[in-house]
Design an enzyme around this catalytic site. Structure first.
Site, PDB file in Angstrom:
ATOM      1  N   GLU A  14      66.136  84.308  56.498  1.00 23.93           N
ATOM      2  CA  GLU A  14      66.101  84.757  57.787  1.00 23.93           C
ATOM      3  C   GLU A  14      66.419  83.551  58.576  1.00 23.93           C
ATOM      4  O   GLU A  14      67.044  83.881  59.794  1.00 23.93           O
ATOM      5  CB  GLU A  14      64.569  85.083  58.079  1.00 23.93           C
ATOM      6  CG  GLU A  14      63.562  86.183  57.413  1.00 23.93           C
ATOM      7  CD  GLU A  14      62.986  85.720  56.023  1.00 23.93           C
ATOM      8  OE1 GLU A  14      62.012  86.376  55.787  1.00 23.93           O
ATOM      9  OE2 GLU A  14      63.403  84.677  55.518  1.00 23.93           O
ATOM     10  N   LYS A  62      76.776  64.601  49.949  1.00 23.75           N
ATOM     11  CA  LYS A  62      75.720  64.751  49.164  1.00 23.75           C
ATOM     12  C   LYS A  62      74.401  64.060  49.344  1.00 23.75           C
ATOM     13  O   LYS A  62      74.771  62.824  49.378  1.00 23.75           O
ATOM     14  CB  LYS A  62      76.157  64.969  47.718  1.00 23.75           C
ATOM     15  CG  LYS A  62      77.162  65.963  47.332  1.00 23.75           C
ATOM     16  CD  LYS A  62      76.991  67.626  47.578  1.00 23.75           C
ATOM     17  CE  LYS A  62      77.861  68.506  47.210  1.00 23.75           C
ATOM     18  NZ  LYS A  62      77.978  68.737  45.667  1.00 23.75           N
ATOM     19  N   GLY A  89      91.655  77.298  46.699  1.00 27.44           N
ATOM     20  CA  GLY A  89      91.059  78.257  45.966  1.00 27.44           C
ATOM     21  C   GLY A  89      90.527  79.480  46.522  1.00 27.44           C
ATOM     22  O   GLY A  89      91.321  80.531  46.361  1.00 27.44           O
ATOM     23  N   ARG A 114      74.864  77.728  54.890  1.00 27.72           N
ATOM     24  CA  ARG A 114      75.485  78.118  53.663  1.00 27.72           C
ATOM     25  C   ARG A 114      74.330  77.962  52.513  1.00 27.72           C
ATOM     26  O   ARG A 114      74.087  77.090  52.098  1.00 27.72           O
ATOM     27  CB  ARG A 114      76.712  76.962  53.138  1.00 27.72           C
ATOM     28  CG  ARG A 114      77.242  77.142  51.843  1.00 27.72           C
ATOM     29  CD  ARG A 114      78.002  78.445  51.608  1.00 27.72           C
ATOM     30  NE  ARG A 114      78.819  78.540  50.418  1.00 27.72           N
ATOM     31  CZ  ARG A 114      79.093  79.360  49.622  1.00 27.72           C
ATOM     32  NH1 ARG A 114      78.767  80.610  49.763  1.00 27.72           N
ATOM     33  NH2 ARG A 114      79.681  79.274  48.347  1.00 27.72           N
ATOM     34  N   TRP A 119      75.317  72.783  39.188  1.00 27.61           N
ATOM     35  CA  TRP A 119      75.273  73.835  40.103  1.00 27.61           C
ATOM     36  C   TRP A 119      74.324  75.216  39.654  1.00 27.61           C
ATOM     37  O   TRP A 119      74.564  75.976  40.045  1.00 27.61           O
ATOM     38  CB  TRP A 119      76.297  74.318  40.808  1.00 27.61           C
ATOM     39  CG  TRP A 119      77.058  72.999  41.734  1.00 27.61           C
ATOM     40  CD1 TRP A 119      76.398  71.784  41.812  1.00 27.61           C
ATOM     41  CD2 TRP A 119      78.136  72.950  42.671  1.00 27.61           C
ATOM     42  NE1 TRP A 119      77.130  71.032  42.855  1.00 27.61           N
ATOM     43  CE2 TRP A 119      78.136  71.997  43.305  1.00 27.61           C
ATOM     44  CE3 TRP A 119      79.224  74.101  43.051  1.00 27.61           C
ATOM     45  CZ2 TRP A 119      79.151  71.940  44.311  1.00 27.61           C
ATOM     46  CZ3 TRP A 119      80.184  73.826  43.797  1.00 27.61           C
ATOM     47  CH2 TRP A 119      80.139  72.553  44.583  1.00 27.61           C
ATOM     48  N   ASP A 171      88.251  73.449  38.835  1.00 24.27           N
ATOM     49  CA  ASP A 171      87.525  72.591  39.576  1.00 24.27           C
ATOM     50  C   ASP A 171      86.285  71.702  39.500  1.00 24.27           C
ATOM     51  O   ASP A 171      85.453  72.389  38.636  1.00 24.27           O
ATOM     52  CB  ASP A 171      87.166  73.359  40.812  1.00 24.27           C
ATOM     53  CG  ASP A 171      88.427  73.953  41.647  1.00 24.27           C
ATOM     54  OD1 ASP A 171      89.268  73.247  41.734  1.00 24.27           O
ATOM     55  OD2 ASP A 171      88.268  74.972  42.270  1.00 24.27           O
ATOM     56  N   GLU A 224      88.916  66.178  48.404  1.00 23.63           N
ATOM     57  CA  GLU A 224      88.037  66.206  49.861  1.00 23.63           C
ATOM     58  C   GLU A 224      88.242  65.079  50.717  1.00 23.63           C
ATOM     59  O   GLU A 224      87.469  64.034  50.143  1.00 23.63           O
ATOM     60  CB  GLU A 224      86.919  66.991  49.906  1.00 23.63           C
ATOM     61  CG  GLU A 224      86.241  66.990  51.409  1.00 23.63           C
ATOM     62  CD  GLU A 224      85.555  65.716  51.773  1.00 23.63           C
ATOM     63  OE1 GLU A 224      85.771  65.328  53.065  1.00 23.63           O
ATOM     64  OE2 GLU A 224      84.701  65.089  50.997  1.00 23.63           O
ATOM     65  N   HIS A 240      85.398  72.865  56.873  1.00 21.65           N
ATOM     66  CA  HIS A 240      84.097  73.137  57.501  1.00 21.65           C
ATOM     67  C   HIS A 240      83.803  73.417  59.037  1.00 21.65           C
ATOM     68  O   HIS A 240      82.853  73.805  59.241  1.00 21.65           O
ATOM     69  CB  HIS A 240      83.187  72.197  56.711  1.00 21.65           C
ATOM     70  CG  HIS A 240      83.273  72.025  55.418  1.00 21.65           C
ATOM     71  ND1 HIS A 240      84.110  71.116  54.667  1.00 21.65           N
ATOM     72  CD2 HIS A 240      82.562  72.804  54.127  1.00 21.65           C
ATOM     73  CE1 HIS A 240      83.878  71.114  53.401  1.00 21.65           C
ATOM     74  NE2 HIS A 240      83.081  72.149  53.270  1.00 21.65           N
TER      75      HIS A 240
END
EC number: 2.1.1.14
Length: 764
Positions: free
Chosen positions: A19, A114, A438, A521, A567, A605, A671, A700
């Site tokens: 939500e 991160k 990608g 995200r 991940w 990657d 990046e 971004h």
């Protein structure tokens, strides 16, 4: 305290059905007013607090909720606003708050990186010319809200001053103590106002204590918490650490606070060993993080009660707080929504809500003994044992392969210089070749098509036809733009890791196990529940089709073994290193299949390679050597003419540049759009002699870069990098961008590359 109590460090802010994400994106798109948005968010926030109360948590965190990121919240609370976003009246509107994180037409977003070694991203505070001031007491606001509207006497949670400054940029190390002295009075005010309001416990997060801190930092902690303790003498300060064990255990437990929070899950036994060796102060409470806050597997409560029994030898139950090891921000909300999972696997899972129940059971065990929770303890052990005995966790061929890795070549046939000559001849690319990373825009139409297929409204043929049409469309667009090396766009993929989780043996995927990655995200990490193995080609069909449409090279696109591991939610029934090698061997088969089908460039990657670094530098070498070996195990079997690419993002690469070189990839894209200057400084001291692309614009942000900006970025890189080795690319994939944003941005990038290419030709 007269007994052990239960606590939580933080709860997923996204809601059971995302939500939070949907409200944010409606507001950003102008489909919802600010008033309506804030009202909806308030109801969500209160609901999350009420749920924790219903799950039996006694110390409920308040203030851990955020509209974007808790580090950004801390910055804004202290008036740390980048100059480009400041208003004349000094106010920070909701639009300004989101602009700092996402950028605006007139200003580049703040850097994002991160949060320690997790896949959560925080907005990096910018302290250039900062004069901190308390714009509002955020913890007090949320404490009052919980108390007045729900009757919850919550535990305010906020980021501690030393960790906040360590995560920030824009100052020199010698300025640290001066800055700290500017922030301290503001923290004192926060605590004093909470004390006056009636708060009993406050959780101050200092995860920096789990890293390789220095003796100077210990002195800072002593000074800071002495002042904070004096400022609010009737408030219980809980100094919370997590993610690994703490160094300097003896000094930290003696800090002038009323409670210390330690991670007894990811500490590798070191916190427990220190506790048993050095004891714990009689005047403090130990907040024991015994339930894994970063993974989704059911706790074996027999093991956890045994752990608590060892802890209780040093700290009596009445001075223990039972809690997860970290904030539950890092796990999905509830297993209940996973109706499609195999019951055997589902019984082995515990998401946020289930972890709170585990905390409750362990707290009850401490206070009442075995008989009070005997059923819960036995059930957990039985369900875990049943999953461990399943055939999926006992695939002999996979286990034999990992036990005989010496049979697999993990080095390329020839050194890079020799491969480079062969590849130059094969591809005949211009200087400064341009490419993308990608993914291409995953529009609402693309997502709708995937949903129609998953729901059975479209058959396989219809869906494959749609994906092919998207590939045809975007190969044509890329050729019109003028990119030198193309990509197929990954329209068939929902996520760069989840997609492979759907294709590999030993993995399972979920329906609603979402976690926040950055901003709105959210991702659904797959579950590694068994031995991982290759089943059938995963990417070949789309790659071969795309290559058939053009004479330009099209990169095959894979996610690397380290990233898939980091991940995913990986079961702890075997060592992580063995799981990593299983994944690498499975990907090796895919790489070889791509090459057999004449895919000449293959990108594997590894955006999460640095993310997985242990927090203590003493453990880095072992991790990096394992990660490098896994990457090479997956990629090294190709011929010299086949060009291996990789990509990394959201990380500070300066510390691991040697490991990046050791990967022996022919081309690496990094990046760097928001940290270009810092990264370029690395190459002034380190020679990098392989192909490299430093991201030339930030994907971004919806903002379209100016050509002059991109040219400046390229020229800065060329001051330290060989033009013959330099590639031009965005800093990450374009999945989250719209077509209206992606196409003109790529056009700007390609035109900038051409202009610099012409300048180089003139110089020659």
């Amino acid at each position: 305290m007269s007994k052990a109590i239960s606590s939580n460090l933080g709860y997923p802010r996204i809601g059971g059905n995302r939500e939070w994400k949907r409200a944010l994106e409606r507001f950003w798109s102008g489909k919802q007013s600010e008033e309506s948005f804030l009202k909806e968010i308030e109801q969500l926030r209160l609901g999350l607090l009420q749920k924790q109360k219903e799950h039996g948590i006694e110390l409920i965190p308040v203030g851990d909720f955020s509209l974007y990121d808790h580090v950004l919240d801390t910055s804004v609370m202290f008036g740390i606003i980048p100059e480009r976003f400041k208003k004349a009246n000094g106010e920070v509107s909701l639009q300004d708050y989101f602009a700092i994180a996402r950028g605006s037409k007139g200003a580049v977003a703040s850097s994002m990186t991160k949060w320690f070694n997790t896949n959560y991203h925080y907005i990096v505070p910018e302290l250039q010319n900062a004069t901190p001031k308390l714009t509002h007491n955020r913890p007090l606001t949320y404490y009052r809200e919980a108390k007045e509207k729900l009757g919850i006497n919550g535990k305010p949670v906020f980021l501690g001053p030393i960790t906040f400054l360590k995560l920030a940029k824009g100052y020199e190390e010698e300025q640290f103590d001066k800055l700290l002295d500017q922030f301290l009075p503001l923290y004192e005010t926060i605590l004093q106002e909470l004390e006056q309001e009636g708060a009993e416990w406050v959780q101050i997060d200092e995860p920096i204590l789990a890293t390789s801190i220095l003796p100077d930092d210990l002195q800072r902690f002593e000074r800071v918490y002495q002042r904070l303790n004096i400022a609010a003498p009737n408030l219980n300060l809980l100094l919370q650490t997590y993610f690994e064990s703490v160094g300097y255990y003896e000094e930290i437990i003696d800090l002038p606070v009323q409670g210390i929070g330690l991670d007894f899950v990811l500490d590798e036994g070191e916190n427990l060993a220190s506790l048993r060796r050095f004891g714990f102060p009689d005047d403090k409470v130990l907040a024991a993080g015994v339930i894994d806050g970063r993974n989704v597997w059911r706790a074996n409560l027999k093991d956890k009660t045994a752990l608590l029994a060892k802890i209780k030898e040093s700290v009596p139950a009445e001075r223990l707080i039972v809690q997860p090891s970290t904030s539950l921000l890092h796990v999905p909300v509830t297993v209940k929504s996973e109706t499609a999972l195999d019951p055997l696997l589902k019984d082995g899972l515990a998401f946020a809500d289930e972890k709170l129940l585990e905390v409750q059971v362990l707290t009850k065990w401490l206070n009442l003994g075995d008989k009070a929770v005997v059923k819960e303890i036995n059930d957990s052990a039985a369900k875990i044992d049943k999953l461990n005995q399943s055939s999926s966790r006992n695939v002999a061929s996979v286990q034999n392969a990992v036990n005989n890795l010496q049979e697999y070549r993990a080095d390329r046939q020839s050194p890079f210089k020799d491969r480079q000559k062969l590849q130059e001849k094969r591809f005949n690319l211009p200087v400064l070749p341009s490419t993308s990373i990608g993914s291409l825009p995953q529009t609402s139409e693309v997502r709708k098509a995937r949903q129609s297929w998953r729901k059975g409204e479209w058959n396989e043929e219809q869906y494959e036809g749609y994906v092919k049409n998207q590939i045809v469309k975007w190969i044509d667009i890329q050729e019109q733009i003028g990119l030198d090396v193309l990509i197929h766009g990954e329209f068939e993929r929902n996520d760069m890791v989840e997609y492979f989780g759907e294709k590999l043996g030993g993995f399972a995927t979920t329906k609603n196990a979402w976690v926040q990655s950055y901003g709105s995200r959210c991702v659904k990490p797959p579950l590694v529940y068994g031995d991982v193995h290759f089943l059938e080609p995963m990417t070949v069909k789309e790659s071969v089709f795309a290559q058939s449409l053009t004479n330009k090279p099209v990169k095959g696109m894979l996610t690397g073994p380290v990233t898939i591991l980091n991940w995913s939610f990986v079961s702890d029934h075997i060592k992580k290193q063995d799981v990593l090698y299983q994944i690498a061997l499975a990907l090796r088969e895919e790489v070889e299949t791509l090459e057999e089908n004449n895919i000449q460039m293959i990108q594997v990657d590894e955006p999460a390679l640095r993310e997985g670094l242990p927090l203590k530098r003493s453990k880095w070498d072992d991790y990096l050597s394992t990660a490098v070996y896994a990457f090479k195990l997956a990629t090294a079997s190709v011929q010299d003419e086949t060009q291996i690419h990789t990509h990394m993002c959201y990380s500070e690469f300066q510390d691991i540049i040697d490991a990046i070189n050791d990967l022996d990839a022919d081309v690496i894209a990094i990046e760097a759009a928001l940290s270009h200057g810092e990264l370029i400084a690395t190459f002034e001291n380190k020679v990098y002699d392989k192909g490299i692309g430093l991201g030339v614009y930030d994907i971004h942000s919806p903002r379209i870069p100016e050509k002059t900006e991109v040219i400046t970025t390229i020229n800065r890189a060329l001051q330290v990098l060989d033009p013959k080795l330099f590639w031009i690319n965005p800093d990450c994939g374009l999945k989250t961008r719209t077509e209206e944003e992606a196409i003109p941005a790529l056009e700007v990038m390609v035109n900038a590359a051409r202009e610099v290419r012409e300048q180089l030709a003139v110089k020659k």
